[in-house]
Design a protein around this motif. Sequence first.
Motif, PDB file in Angstrom:
ATOM      1  N   ALA A  27       9.802 -50.716 111.607  1.00 31.35           N
ATOM      2  CA  ALA A  27      10.515 -50.069 110.492  1.00 31.35           C
ATOM      3  C   ALA A  27      11.102 -48.734 110.918  1.00 31.35           C
ATOM      4  O   ALA A  27      12.076 -48.255 110.330  1.00 31.35           O
ATOM      5  CB  ALA A  27       9.565 -49.886 109.312  1.00 31.35           C
ATOM      6  N   SER A  28      10.544 -48.144 111.958  1.00 30.01           N
ATOM      7  CA  SER A  28      11.009 -46.820 112.374  1.00 30.01           C
ATOM      8  C   SER A  28      12.397 -46.855 113.022  1.00 30.01           C
ATOM      9  O   SER A  28      13.042 -45.832 113.166  1.00 30.01           O
ATOM     10  CB  SER A  28      10.010 -46.212 113.365  1.00 30.01           C
ATOM     11  OG  SER A  28       9.966 -47.017 114.527  1.00 30.01           O
ATOM     12  N   ILE A  29      12.848 -48.017 113.402  1.00 26.32           N
ATOM     13  CA  ILE A  29      14.187 -48.104 113.999  1.00 26.32           C
ATOM     14  C   ILE A  29      15.212 -48.322 112.895  1.00 26.32           C
ATOM     15  O   ILE A  29      15.169 -49.326 112.172  1.00 26.32           O
ATOM     16  CB  ILE A  29      14.250 -49.245 115.043  1.00 26.32           C
ATOM     17  CG1 ILE A  29      13.315 -48.925 116.230  1.00 26.32           C
ATOM     18  CG2 ILE A  29      15.683 -49.437 115.530  1.00 26.32           C
ATOM     19  CD1 ILE A  29      13.376 -49.919 117.362  1.00 26.32           C
ATOM     20  N   ARG A  30      16.104 -47.388 112.779  1.00 23.30           N
ATOM     21  CA  ARG A  30      17.110 -47.480 111.717  1.00 23.30           C
ATOM     22  C   ARG A  30      18.323 -48.287 112.204  1.00 23.30           C
ATOM     23  O   ARG A  30      19.018 -47.869 113.132  1.00 23.30           O
ATOM     24  CB  ARG A  30      17.544 -46.081 111.271  1.00 23.30           C
ATOM     25  CG  ARG A  30      16.467 -45.331 110.487  1.00 23.30           C
ATOM     26  CD  ARG A  30      16.811 -43.860 110.368  1.00 23.30           C
ATOM     27  NE  ARG A  30      16.904 -43.231 111.684  1.00 23.30           N
ATOM     28  CZ  ARG A  30      17.397 -42.011 111.889  1.00 23.30           C
ATOM     29  NH1 ARG A  30      17.850 -41.301 110.880  1.00 23.30           N
ATOM     30  NH2 ARG A  30      17.436 -41.513 113.115  1.00 23.30           N
ATOM     31  N   VAL A  31      18.527 -49.432 111.570  1.00 20.57           N
ATOM     32  CA  VAL A  31      19.649 -50.297 111.946  1.00 20.57           C
ATOM     33  C   VAL A  31      20.764 -50.104 110.929  1.00 20.57           C
ATOM     34  O   VAL A  31      20.524 -50.152 109.718  1.00 20.57           O
ATOM     35  CB  VAL A  31      19.206 -51.766 111.994  1.00 20.57           C
ATOM     36  CG1 VAL A  31      20.413 -52.682 112.120  1.00 20.57           C
ATOM     37  CG2 VAL A  31      18.230 -51.999 113.136  1.00 20.57           C
ATOM     38  N   THR A  32      21.968 -49.859 111.403  1.00 16.45           N
ATOM     39  CA  THR A  32      23.065 -49.632 110.455  1.00 16.45           C
ATOM     40  C   THR A  32      23.978 -50.852 110.324  1.00 16.45           C
ATOM     41  O   THR A  32      24.640 -51.016 109.317  1.00 16.45           O
ATOM     42  CB  THR A  32      23.905 -48.408 110.874  1.00 16.45           C
ATOM     43  OG1 THR A  32      24.318 -48.589 112.233  1.00 16.45           O
ATOM     44  CG2 THR A  32      23.088 -47.133 110.768  1.00 16.45           C
ATOM     45  N   LEU A  69      25.548 -60.782 119.815  1.00 25.07           N
ATOM     46  CA  LEU A  69      25.106 -60.198 118.554  1.00 25.07           C
ATOM     47  C   LEU A  69      24.908 -58.713 118.819  1.00 25.07           C
ATOM     48  O   LEU A  69      24.149 -58.326 119.705  1.00 25.07           O
ATOM     49  CB  LEU A  69      23.792 -60.831 118.101  1.00 25.07           C
ATOM     50  CG  LEU A  69      23.334 -60.332 116.725  1.00 25.07           C
ATOM     51  CD1 LEU A  69      24.143 -61.024 115.627  1.00 25.07           C
ATOM     52  CD2 LEU A  69      21.848 -60.573 116.522  1.00 25.07           C
ATOM     53  N   VAL A  70      25.642 -57.885 118.074  1.00 32.37           N
ATOM     54  CA  VAL A  70      25.583 -56.452 118.321  1.00 32.37           C
ATOM     55  C   VAL A  70      24.788 -55.766 117.214  1.00 32.37           C
ATOM     56  O   VAL A  70      25.016 -56.011 116.036  1.00 32.37           O
ATOM     57  CB  VAL A  70      27.001 -55.849 118.415  1.00 32.37           C
ATOM     58  CG1 VAL A  70      26.919 -54.363 118.731  1.00 32.37           C
ATOM     59  CG2 VAL A  70      27.797 -56.572 119.491  1.00 32.37           C
ATOM     60  N   ILE A  71      23.833 -54.955 117.639  1.00 28.41           N
ATOM     61  CA  ILE A  71      23.013 -54.200 116.690  1.00 28.41           C
ATOM     62  C   ILE A  71      23.391 -52.730 116.809  1.00 28.41           C
ATOM     63  O   ILE A  71      23.303 -52.146 117.896  1.00 28.41           O
ATOM     64  CB  ILE A  71      21.511 -54.372 117.010  1.00 28.41           C
ATOM     65  CG1 ILE A  71      21.138 -55.853 116.966  1.00 28.41           C
ATOM     66  CG2 ILE A  71      20.646 -53.561 116.041  1.00 28.41           C
ATOM     67  CD1 ILE A  71      19.712 -56.137 117.421  1.00 28.41           C
ATOM     68  N   TYR A  72      23.825 -52.126 115.710  1.00 29.95           N
ATOM     69  CA  TYR A  72      24.118 -50.696 115.699  1.00 29.95           C
ATOM     70  C   TYR A  72      22.909 -49.981 115.111  1.00 29.95           C
ATOM     71  O   TYR A  72      22.376 -50.408 114.095  1.00 29.95           O
ATOM     72  CB  TYR A  72      25.365 -50.406 114.858  1.00 29.95           C
ATOM     73  CG  TYR A  72      26.632 -50.879 115.538  1.00 29.95           C
ATOM     74  CD1 TYR A  72      27.356 -50.008 116.355  1.00 29.95           C
ATOM     75  CD2 TYR A  72      27.076 -52.186 115.384  1.00 29.95           C
ATOM     76  CE1 TYR A  72      28.504 -50.448 116.998  1.00 29.95           C
ATOM     77  CE2 TYR A  72      28.220 -52.633 116.023  1.00 29.95           C
ATOM     78  CZ  TYR A  72      28.933 -51.750 116.830  1.00 29.95           C
ATOM     79  OH  TYR A  72      30.062 -52.174 117.469  1.00 29.95           O
ATOM     80  N   THR A  73      22.498 -48.923 115.785  1.00 26.56           N
ATOM     81  CA  THR A  73      21.277 -48.237 115.343  1.00 26.56           C
ATOM     82  C   THR A  73      21.428 -46.723 115.435  1.00 26.56           C
ATOM     83  O   THR A  73      22.177 -46.212 116.280  1.00 26.56           O
ATOM     84  CB  THR A  73      20.070 -48.672 116.204  1.00 26.56           C
ATOM     85  OG1 THR A  73      18.926 -47.900 115.825  1.00 26.56           O
ATOM     86  CG2 THR A  73      20.335 -48.473 117.689  1.00 26.56           C
ATOM     87  N   LYS A  74      20.678 -46.037 114.581  1.00 24.63           N
ATOM     88  CA  LYS A  74      20.644 -44.575 114.673  1.00 24.63           C
ATOM     89  C   LYS A  74      19.554 -44.137 115.647  1.00 24.63           C
ATOM     90  O   LYS A  74      19.392 -42.950 115.901  1.00 24.63           O
ATOM     91  CB  LYS A  74      20.386 -43.973 113.287  1.00 24.63           C
ATOM     92  CG  LYS A  74      21.583 -44.141 112.350  1.00 24.63           C
ATOM     93  CD  LYS A  74      21.466 -43.247 111.135  1.00 24.63           C
ATOM     94  CE  LYS A  74      22.716 -43.393 110.280  1.00 24.63           C
ATOM     95  NZ  LYS A  74      22.641 -42.587 109.054  1.00 24.63           N
TER      96      LYS A  74
END
Lengths: 632, 632
Positions: A20-25, A34-39
């Motif tokens: 949960a600590s990984i913020r996915v935008t 498959l591209v994952i954008y994250t903060k």
Amino acid sequence: MSVEDILQEIREEVRAILPASIRVTDIDFEGAQLVIYTKDPDKFADNSDLVRQLAKKIQKRIVVRPDPSVLESIEVAEKKIREILPEEANIANMYFEPDIGEVTIEVEKPGVAIGKHGSLLNDIKRETGWTPKVIRTPPMPSKTVQEIRGYIRVNAEERKEFLRRLGRRLHRGVSDGEKWVRMTSLGGYREVGRSCTLLSTQDSKVLIDCGVDVSSSGSGSPYIHLPEVLPLESIDGVVVTHAHLDHSGLIPLLYKYGYDGPVYCTYPTRDVMVLMQMDYLKVSAENAKKPPYLSEHIREEIKHSIPLNYGDTTDIAPDIRLTMHRAGHILGSAICHFHVGDGLYNIAFSGDIKYEQTLLFSPAATHFPRLEALVLESTYGGSKDIQPSRKKAIEKMRDVVQATLQRGGRVIIPVFAIGRSQEVMIVLEQLMRDGEIPKVPVYLDGMIWEATAIHTVYPEYLNNKLRQMIFQEGENPLMSEIFERVDSYDKREEILDSPDPAIVLATSGMMNGGPVLEYLKKWGDDELSSLIFVGYQAEGTLGNKIQKGWREVTVSNQTIELKLNVETCEGFSGHSDRNELMNYVKNVTPKPKRIIVNHGEESKCLDFASSIYKKYKIKTIALKNLETVRFR
Amino acid sequence: MSVEDILQEIREEVRAILPASIRVTDIDFEGAQLVIYTKDPDKFADNSDLVRQLAKKIQKRIVVRPDPSVLESIEVAEKKIREILPEEANIANMYFEPDIGEVTIEVEKPGVAIGKHGSLLNDIKRETGWTPKVIRTPPMPSKTVQEIRGYIRVNAEERKEFLRRLGRRLHRGVSDGEKWVRMTSLGGYREVGRSCTLLSTQDSKVLIDCGVDVSSSGSGSPYIHLPEVLPLESIDGVVVTHAHLDHSGLIPLLYKYGYDGPVYCTYPTRDVMVLMQMDYLKVSAENAKKPPYLSEHIREEIKHSIPLNYGDTTDIAPDIRLTMHRAGHILGSAICHFHVGDGLYNIAFSGDIKYEQTLLFSPAATHFPRLEALVLESTYGGSKDIQPSRKKAIEKMRDVVQATLQRGGRVIIPVFAIGRSQEVMIVLEQLMRDGEIPKVPVYLDGMIWEATAIHTVYPEYLNNKLRQMIFQEGENPLMSEIFERVDSYDKREEILDSPDPAIVLATSGMMNGGPVLEYLKKWGDDELSSLIFVGYQAEGTLGNKIQKGWREVTVSNQTIELKLNVETCEGFSGHSDRNELMNYVKNVTPKPKRIIVNHGEESKCLDFASSIYKKYKIKTIALKNLETVRFR
């Protein structure tokens, strides 16, 4: 299930796996990935197993990118990077790609810029948010490569939109029911020129090459208007084996006619084919021929290109996976291997291959994970198409050049810009370095310089020996000081008027145009000089006439009496000769069930096909244009 | 030049040739013909050379029709015709076709109605304006034929509109540039069922057959959804070799999917295929299977049909000309010969052929004006597919029937409605006439009666011997009094309950449905009776099981113990056996350059193809479905 539903399901799966600590935008398809954008890109980096875990679960290639909000502004980032990297790394350029959060840093000394165990790269990433990619400053800047890369950067948004669209298309799923695989010959079968093949299944359509027959009096186009090809929107992808115009010349035409899908090729193929296509337009205009397309269509091709490296595997349709393997023919040339269905069928298209180590490249790959059918070129497939060895060719070159220079003459070598030019350059550099011929300037006139520059951008595509010279010993023979670029009318006039000994490599390779004619006009009547052919001279070309013994020729309404010495050095070909082709068939593994021969004059295709069958008992077909063969 | 311009030019040419005294009201294309409407049809008739002269000049088939204004009203014309013709001609029906100004008069005695040298016909023409066509009243009225003819008459206006549209399309001209000819296998290659082939050129597309594989668990459809076939509007014409469902079953589906072009076939093929298709819908409904199309699509097919006779040649595309030749297989079956381009290429599709004189038909035609390629069926192409002679088959039939009837049993013969039924009917009639078997009623149950009626409408399609019997001796064995139609449930019950000796011909031929099962259920345990197979019993069918020796079978949830005598009479096939096929290849003239074998199990296609090559050195191909071969 619709693509959107599939994507939604994947998004939920990804979120369930990630802490949960990984913020996915954002999570989306971009092409086959498959591209994952994250903060929190750091947290991904800290937990290297996470991406592997995701890929395994979701069965897709996963790419993690920083959310744009965590990136420093380009100005600030650039400043910080300059602070972080030591002066001696010598930054030449920085290219920011905001859509993927990457910055490419061109430096003279990559080792210095990377730091111990990548420590400086980590610093950059932490302090700017951008993912740094360090590359060596190309030693010979290529305008083509720079422009292409620049154009892609400028159109990053449009490209991302295209990749998302493509991603949705690639994930549309396959139909139930009967599966089949077939290919249709659209050009380059029982002939050379306008190579084009349609590979199709119940769900997908892929075009392999789309070349132009430049020697044709008509359009020289393959049969791309057949009902089974149209509409072009129905094509999932275009795959290019290599950059020669007979394989890539009409790809921009597809965009003119409404195609807006991807073009798959190696990185160097992308760059070289754009160079060739631009030149093709220029030559058409010069010859007052209506060009079949405009430069804007080449730009569309660039925007839609998906470059790959040898060994990369990517989905190009719901049921087709492509892998490029080295072909040994020219820079970036590839044997394209298609894995269809889930183990349903495997077919490789050789494109043009050289099955011998050349001065530039390693020989064509022979090993494939699986292989049921092979489409194989047969340019030199006739039983008499035996070429002398490279060694013999070099000796002859040495003798002719030596004799010519010794008696005070000049040497003219007509060459195509790509492939043979660089091969001959390396030969001359080697001969001069070893003192086997006198050190004189080698002038490169025409597109050769630019083509050579592209070679220096992609040293990893050259053979081991050359790569080692470049990387370990810091010596690139293609960049030797003996080579001088002829980049202006004045420069050429100066050379033409000079009495000094010289060697000139000039286009075009068959003397049916190009700057080589200027040298012929000026030096043609000099009995001390030599004209050396190093490549095939097609029937009807000026080169062919001179090679056959004509001693009076007309060039742009000027009659020239030829007194110079005319020689031919065979053995520099980028094509396998008959023996090499037969060896290739012998050594390719696994042994294919059938071989379709193409890319050769009719008699050579027939001869080669029947020879393969007789010797190896592999079923062969000398397909004609306009035919369809079913594999499964 | 546009089609309208071409037509305008032709109109001017026609008017220039015709004397001013002939009043022309319209000139237009209708299908491949140029039709001239005139207020002076007599003057054309008086000057018989005029039409020939026009045809020669314009290079088109010319048809002259009276302008509707010179036709008497149908009521008046009918009255006048009845006055003109002698009572004994015995008029059964008159059909007026106002669009072409023709009246078809069905009479019992055509000779009487025609008059000496056609004098009565001339009288009718002069007094009514209508062109009379006298035909013999079909001795056994066929509901199918009547309905089809009626439907075409009712839709005459729409049909004329269609023919004009078609005419414009046929005259659109051919493109300049390269010409090619190729065929694509869409179904029925290395298999039997769903026959379908696409013949295409640079300008045209023609579909040959569009059958259904009724034994398939899926749709049984050929690959009509391939990109090279679509859109269906791009197809110039559909050509049907014969009426069996594996060749014609899915033609109405094309209309359902938007095709609105012509269907070319012989007259009997049109009628029989409509009968078969209607039955196919009925059987689908009975088996609770969703029919692939509706009867309205069969009606579209009828409206778009262009019937031909053997020997008729017609343009079916700007560069393709079709001629039908007899195939000997079933009523109206044709070998379809395509002349492509102006002498560019000639290819014949055999459809199914019988290369032997049968009791019904002459053997398949072997002579063609030109022939480069032959697509040949290979149902019995395997080296072991040798059938006994007709003579042997008849002897066996005689012996079995004789023995069965003698011991007081009944004979059940499962048959398909078309082809073998009529063949067996003639055998039985002959045997009874010659006193070789006792005279007992032969009951025809299922579609056999109607199929037989269609045979009697087209005596000119039967073999010489039969034709002579019918025309010269007035004896049609198919109409013998021994045959009795089973046209109601009650009638069948009556036969089933009667202890009298009888022979029953009933559908279906492989016992996987149809009335034949009722007879089996009732008489199956009667050891005096016989079941005689006269045709191929496919794997999985009830017929096959019984033939293999099963003596306990389940029919509609009822278990039957079989005690009757089971026999097989081989040799009545409508297909050529292996020897006949090889002979056909030997005798076909001119000798084709290649033969493509189809319509056979994979092993038979391969065996037959290699045997032809070995024996006659003709290049053969056992094409697979989904492949394309280029001829030119």
